[in-house]
Design a protein around this motif. Structure first.
Motif: not given
Length: 261
Positions: A220-224
């Motif tokens: 989730d953080a990487a895609l954010d």
């Protein structure tokens, strides 16, 4: 158009892509298990690397695991270029510029001794001698040396840097670029863990509930980050819970068909 499928272990990426390839004839590249493509010219080396990864799991040494992961990802560039020659649409199982943003920092947190002791020698010894020679030669070609421990340590240090720095360094080393679209296959951790334990193979070093939970959060953080850093890359989330392979495959096909329109 290049579309990457990402997500935690157990989401069914490989199975879904196999089903899509069978039905649609699109090109598929497996970023880690290149030999899952029966047409791959790199299949023998990829199988040797899979055995080397299993040997690292057996020893529980994260430096060796990460070194092999890099060697596996280093097959992606040649495979991608070959696949794009045969099809206008390429689907990938994971991607070398996305998944390391998730896994390198997490592996770096695993409790570890910084000295290999006899584990490097033991790691080579666990591999078939002929396959080990392929791994040895590929290690030299990819890193300029023959010490997997040093390579793993170097990559773990890379995992402490910013996502942008990791992305840029891996892009330079692997000679690849970001895909045009990323589809995240999303599955609750409990369901993913059940699926991984049903596989007919030994568990990998990172297949625990705590690690999968942390992995899900970091995707989730990487895609954010990707949404902010690369607005030109299309992002989609596909829920997989209680859906059949065919149902997820339909969702994936619908997503890339819309993106390619």
């Amino acid at each position: 158009m290049r579309v990457a499928l990402v997500g935690i272990d157990g989401t069914g990426k490989t199975t879904v892509l196999r089903r899509i390839r069978e039905r649609n004839g699109v090109a598929v590249v497996h970023a880690i298990r290149n030999h899952d493509d029966p047409q791959s010219p790199f299949a023998d080396l990829s199988r040797a690397l899979a055995d080397a990864s299993a040997a690292a799991d057996a020893l529980g040494r994260v430096q060796l695991k990460v070194a092999v992961l890099y060697l596996q990802l280093s097959l992606y560039g040649p495979a991608e270029r070959q696949a794009m020659d045969s099809s206008p649409i390429l689907l990938t199982d994971r991607h070398p510029l996305i998944d390391p943003l998730v896994y390198l920092p997490l592996f770096g947190r695993v409790e570890r001794d910084d000295e290999p002791g006899g584990d490097v020698e033991a790691w080579w010894g666990k591999q078939d001698p002929r396959a080990a020679r392929w791994v040895h030669d590929w290690l030299y070609q990819c890193s300029g040396g023959t010490d997997p421990w040093s390579l793993g340590t170097e990559l773990l240090r890379l995992g402490t840097r910013t996502r942008q720095e990791m992305h840029d360094e891996l892009s330079r080393r692997l000679c690849i670029t970001m895909p045009e679209a990323v589809l995240l296959l999303d599955l609750p951790v409990a369901e993913a863990l059940r699926r991984t334990r049903e596989r007919m193979r030994a568990s990998e070093l990172h297949e625990t509930a705590a690690f999968l939970s942390a992995t899900r959060q970091r995707y989730d953080a990487a895609l954010d980050w990707l949404r902010e850093a690369r607005p030109d890359v299309a992002l989609r989330r596909i829920a997989c819970s209680h859906r059949s392979v065919d149902e997820v495959a339909e969702q994936v096909c619908g997503a890339f068909e819309i993106l390619d329109a």
